[in-house]
Enzyme design. Structure first.
Site, PDB file in Angstrom:
ATOM      1  N   PHE A 124      33.380  75.965 -15.287  1.00 15.90           N
ATOM      2  CA  PHE A 124      33.933  75.296 -14.104  1.00 15.90           C
ATOM      3  C   PHE A 124      33.917  76.257 -12.908  1.00 15.90           C
ATOM      4  O   PHE A 124      33.710  77.451 -13.058  1.00 15.90           O
ATOM      5  CB  PHE A 124      35.337  74.756 -14.384  1.00 15.90           C
ATOM      6  N   ALA A 216      41.724  74.001 -21.361  1.00 18.75           N
ATOM      7  CA  ALA A 216      42.432  73.162 -20.389  1.00 18.75           C
ATOM      8  C   ALA A 216      42.595  71.720 -20.903  1.00 18.75           C
ATOM      9  O   ALA A 216      43.651  71.120 -20.754  1.00 18.75           O
ATOM     10  CB  ALA A 216      41.687  73.172 -19.057  1.00 18.75           C
TER      11      ALA A 216
HETATM   12  N1  F0G Z   1      39.155  75.779 -16.604  1.00 19.18           N
HETATM   13  C1  F0G Z   1      38.876  74.483 -16.411  1.00 19.18           C
HETATM   14  C2  F0G Z   1      37.993  73.767 -17.367  1.00 19.18           C
HETATM   15  C3  F0G Z   1      39.419  73.815 -15.296  1.00 19.18           C
HETATM   16  O1  F0G Z   1      39.139  72.527 -15.112  1.00 19.18           O
HETATM   17  C4  F0G Z   1      40.256  74.528 -14.411  1.00 19.18           C
HETATM   18  C5  F0G Z   1      40.844  73.870 -13.251  1.00 19.18           C
HETATM   19  C6  F0G Z   1      40.526  75.874 -14.673  1.00 19.18           C
HETATM   20  C7  F0G Z   1      39.969  76.464 -15.780  1.00 19.18           C
HETATM   21  C8  F0G Z   1      41.435  76.680 -13.791  1.00 19.18           C
HETATM   22  O2  F0G Z   1      42.741  76.326 -14.036  1.00 19.18           O
HETATM   23  O3  F0G Z   1      43.563  75.342 -11.871  1.00 19.18           O
HETATM   24  O4  F0G Z   1      45.149  76.104 -13.632  1.00 19.18           O
HETATM   25  O5  F0G Z   1      43.865  77.761 -12.329  1.00 19.18           O
HETATM   26  N2  F0G Z   1      40.508  72.738 -12.838  1.00 19.18           N
HETATM   27  C9  F0G Z   1      41.148  71.985 -11.796  1.00 19.18           C
HETATM   28  C10 F0G Z   1      40.426  70.696 -11.566  1.00 19.18           C
HETATM   29  C11 F0G Z   1      41.430  72.733 -10.553  1.00 19.18           C
HETATM   30  O6  F0G Z   1      40.731  69.980 -10.603  1.00 19.18           O
HETATM   31  O7  F0G Z   1      39.551  70.344 -12.381  1.00 19.18           O
HETATM   32  P1  F0G Z   1      43.895  76.383 -12.895  1.00 19.18           P
END
Ligand code: F0G
Length: 457
Positions: A124, A216
């Protein structure tokens, strides 16, 4: 006809939302530089920007906040959280962090060196940025189907092992970390099969590569495995998740997703040496090892949320709602990534606005148009969000896609809200030729999609 799937909860408290008049939406969008990240929440009606940190907590979690123990070290909430994370993941060592990228900061500092390549199914954006920030190269090795919007394969988050082998051969001694993301966020929450996790695990063992799971959305992944994978059907998501973790060296989690909290996360590790390598950085960047940047009450809410997020009845309703939205858009003939995944429905903005060249930002343009039309906020994940410097020339290259992601917050909106959003997208589809593009103002920055401003082209 599909069976009705009532949610296994009832509503106890409501928060008013309102659709501001069109002229106010125009002014709001103008003031936000046409970037929906810069809108005020007050000006948004149905907010599908992200499923991260936007969950509704349960009455038990709210009660947990009251019981939060705010001691700097060794709080009750920490003890409970550590016990729950150990139980859910099987990893003995737990470091709390304030959110997912806190875990990324720590493990990239400990495990990534300049010149490394870091393999992943589909990294991501924040993960990519953290890897690059260490002078290393993130490399995606997802199966081809994962990047084909129309391919109906059930596990479009899977790793192409032959591709991973090639990357290792091309960078001798430089591949030492693999981050396997469950589910793959970028293509709409597509799951990874347990069989593929096993194969990735043995690949990593063979090459001496450390395997971390980006957890996540691990519960949604486990649920989709329990529905789609031969030999796994009907198995409890908690058992499937535990088996997936047993195949890895550790996990990094943004609990703002499947942990059903508004803030929080953790890094969980198997080996004491890995804990030793991470702990100093965790203390430096996140805080002492029994709170990790969170209040004591947040630890309590997270412990409870992690368990609730694995409840099969909750997951049926949750995934069912995402599927409901996918069905409405798909039935309206709108180009969406198939099949429906875990947390979001992803519209192919490039096909939706096929009259716009990529320089005119189809993904961000569609996000702006949707807000203007109906007060619905989704996120453009296109060339801008995934643009990266070319490793050879340093020139910025756009990412592979132009996508509009409608992420569904957990336990927050009713099916009516989602039907409203789907109608809005369908109305825009009918007049798509009238939707104009956007041009960025100013030079590109790191993770530009969050802060950039645009002007109508
Ligand atoms: N890994 C994945 C797969 C994510 O989707 C995200 C964040 C993170 C790590 C980082 O985590 O935001 O708690 O620091 N995704 C959000 C989204 C921002 O909208 O998909 P975080």
């Amino acid at each position: 006809m599909e069976r009705t799937r009532p949610e296994p909860w009832r509503v106890k408290s409501v928060e008013p939302i309102r659709l501001v008049p069109r002229r106010d939406r125009e002014a709001a969008l103008q003031a936000a530089g046409h970037n929906v990240f810069r809108l005020r929440s007050e000006d948004v009606f149905v907010d599908l920007l992200t499923d991260s940190g936007t969950s509704a907590m349960s009455s038990s979690q709210w009660a947990g906040l009251q019981e939060g123990d705010e001691a700097y070290a060794g709080s009750r909430g920490w003890e409970r959280l550590e016990r729950v994370v150990r139980g859910v993941t099987g990893f003995p060592h737990v470091l709390p962090v304030h959110q997912g990228r806190g875990a990324e900061t720590v493990y990239c500092r400990a495990f990534v060196e300049p010149g490394d390549v870091v393999l992943g199914n589909l990294h991501f954006d924040t993960t990519r940025a953290h890897i690059r920030n260490r002078g290393a190269l993130p490399v995606d090795v997802v199966v081809d189907e994962g990047l084909d919007p129309d391919d109906p394969s059930p596990f479009k988050g899977n790793v192409d092992l032959a591709r991973a082998e090639r990357v290792v051969a091309e960078h001798p001694g430089r591949a030492r970390l693999f981050v396997l993301t469950l589910t793959a966020n970028t293509n709409g929450g597509q799951p990874v099969s347990l069989e593929n996790v096993r194969a990735v695990s043995s690949f990593c063992r063979r090459h001496g590569i450390r395997l971390l799971i980006d957890a996540a959305r691990f519960a949604e992944n486990a649920f989709l495995v329990s529905e789609r994978e031969d030999g796994q059907r009907g198995r409890l998501p908690a058992d499937i998740a535990l088996e997936a973790f047993s195949l890895a060296d550790g996990a990094a989690m943004s609990a703002k997703k499947d942990g059903l909290v508004n803030v929080g996360g953790f890094l969980a590790l198997r080996e004491p040496e890995d804990l030793e390598a991470c702990r100093p950085w965790a203390i430096l960047y996140e805080g002492f090892v029994t709170y990790g940047g969170m209040a004591g009450r947040d630890l309590e809410a997270m412990a409870r949320g992690l368990e609730e997020g694995l409840d099969p009845a909750y997951l049926v309703a949750r995934i069912g709602q995402v599927r409901f939205l996918h069905g409405l858009l798909s039935d309206a003939g709108i180009p969406v990534l198939r099949p429906p995944g875990g947390h979001s429905v992803v519209v192919e903005a490039g096909r939706f606005l096929d009259h716009l060249p990529r320089e005119l930002l189809p993904a961000e343009s569609l996000a702006a148009a949707l807000y203007l039309h109906a007060g619905v906020r989704a996120v453009g994940l296109g060339g801008l969000a995934f643009s990266e410097p070319d490793p050879e020339t340093g020139e910025m290259r756009p990412g592979p896609w132009e996508l509009l992601r409608l992420a569904v917050p957990r336990r927050v909106y009713t099916d009516n809200h989602l039907a409203y959003a789907a109608e809005a997208v369908a109305e825009l589809w009918a007049k798509r030729a009238e939707i104009g593009g956007l041009r960025p103002i100013g030079p590109p920055t790191e993770l530009p999609h969050f802060t950039a401003t645009f002007e109508p082209a």
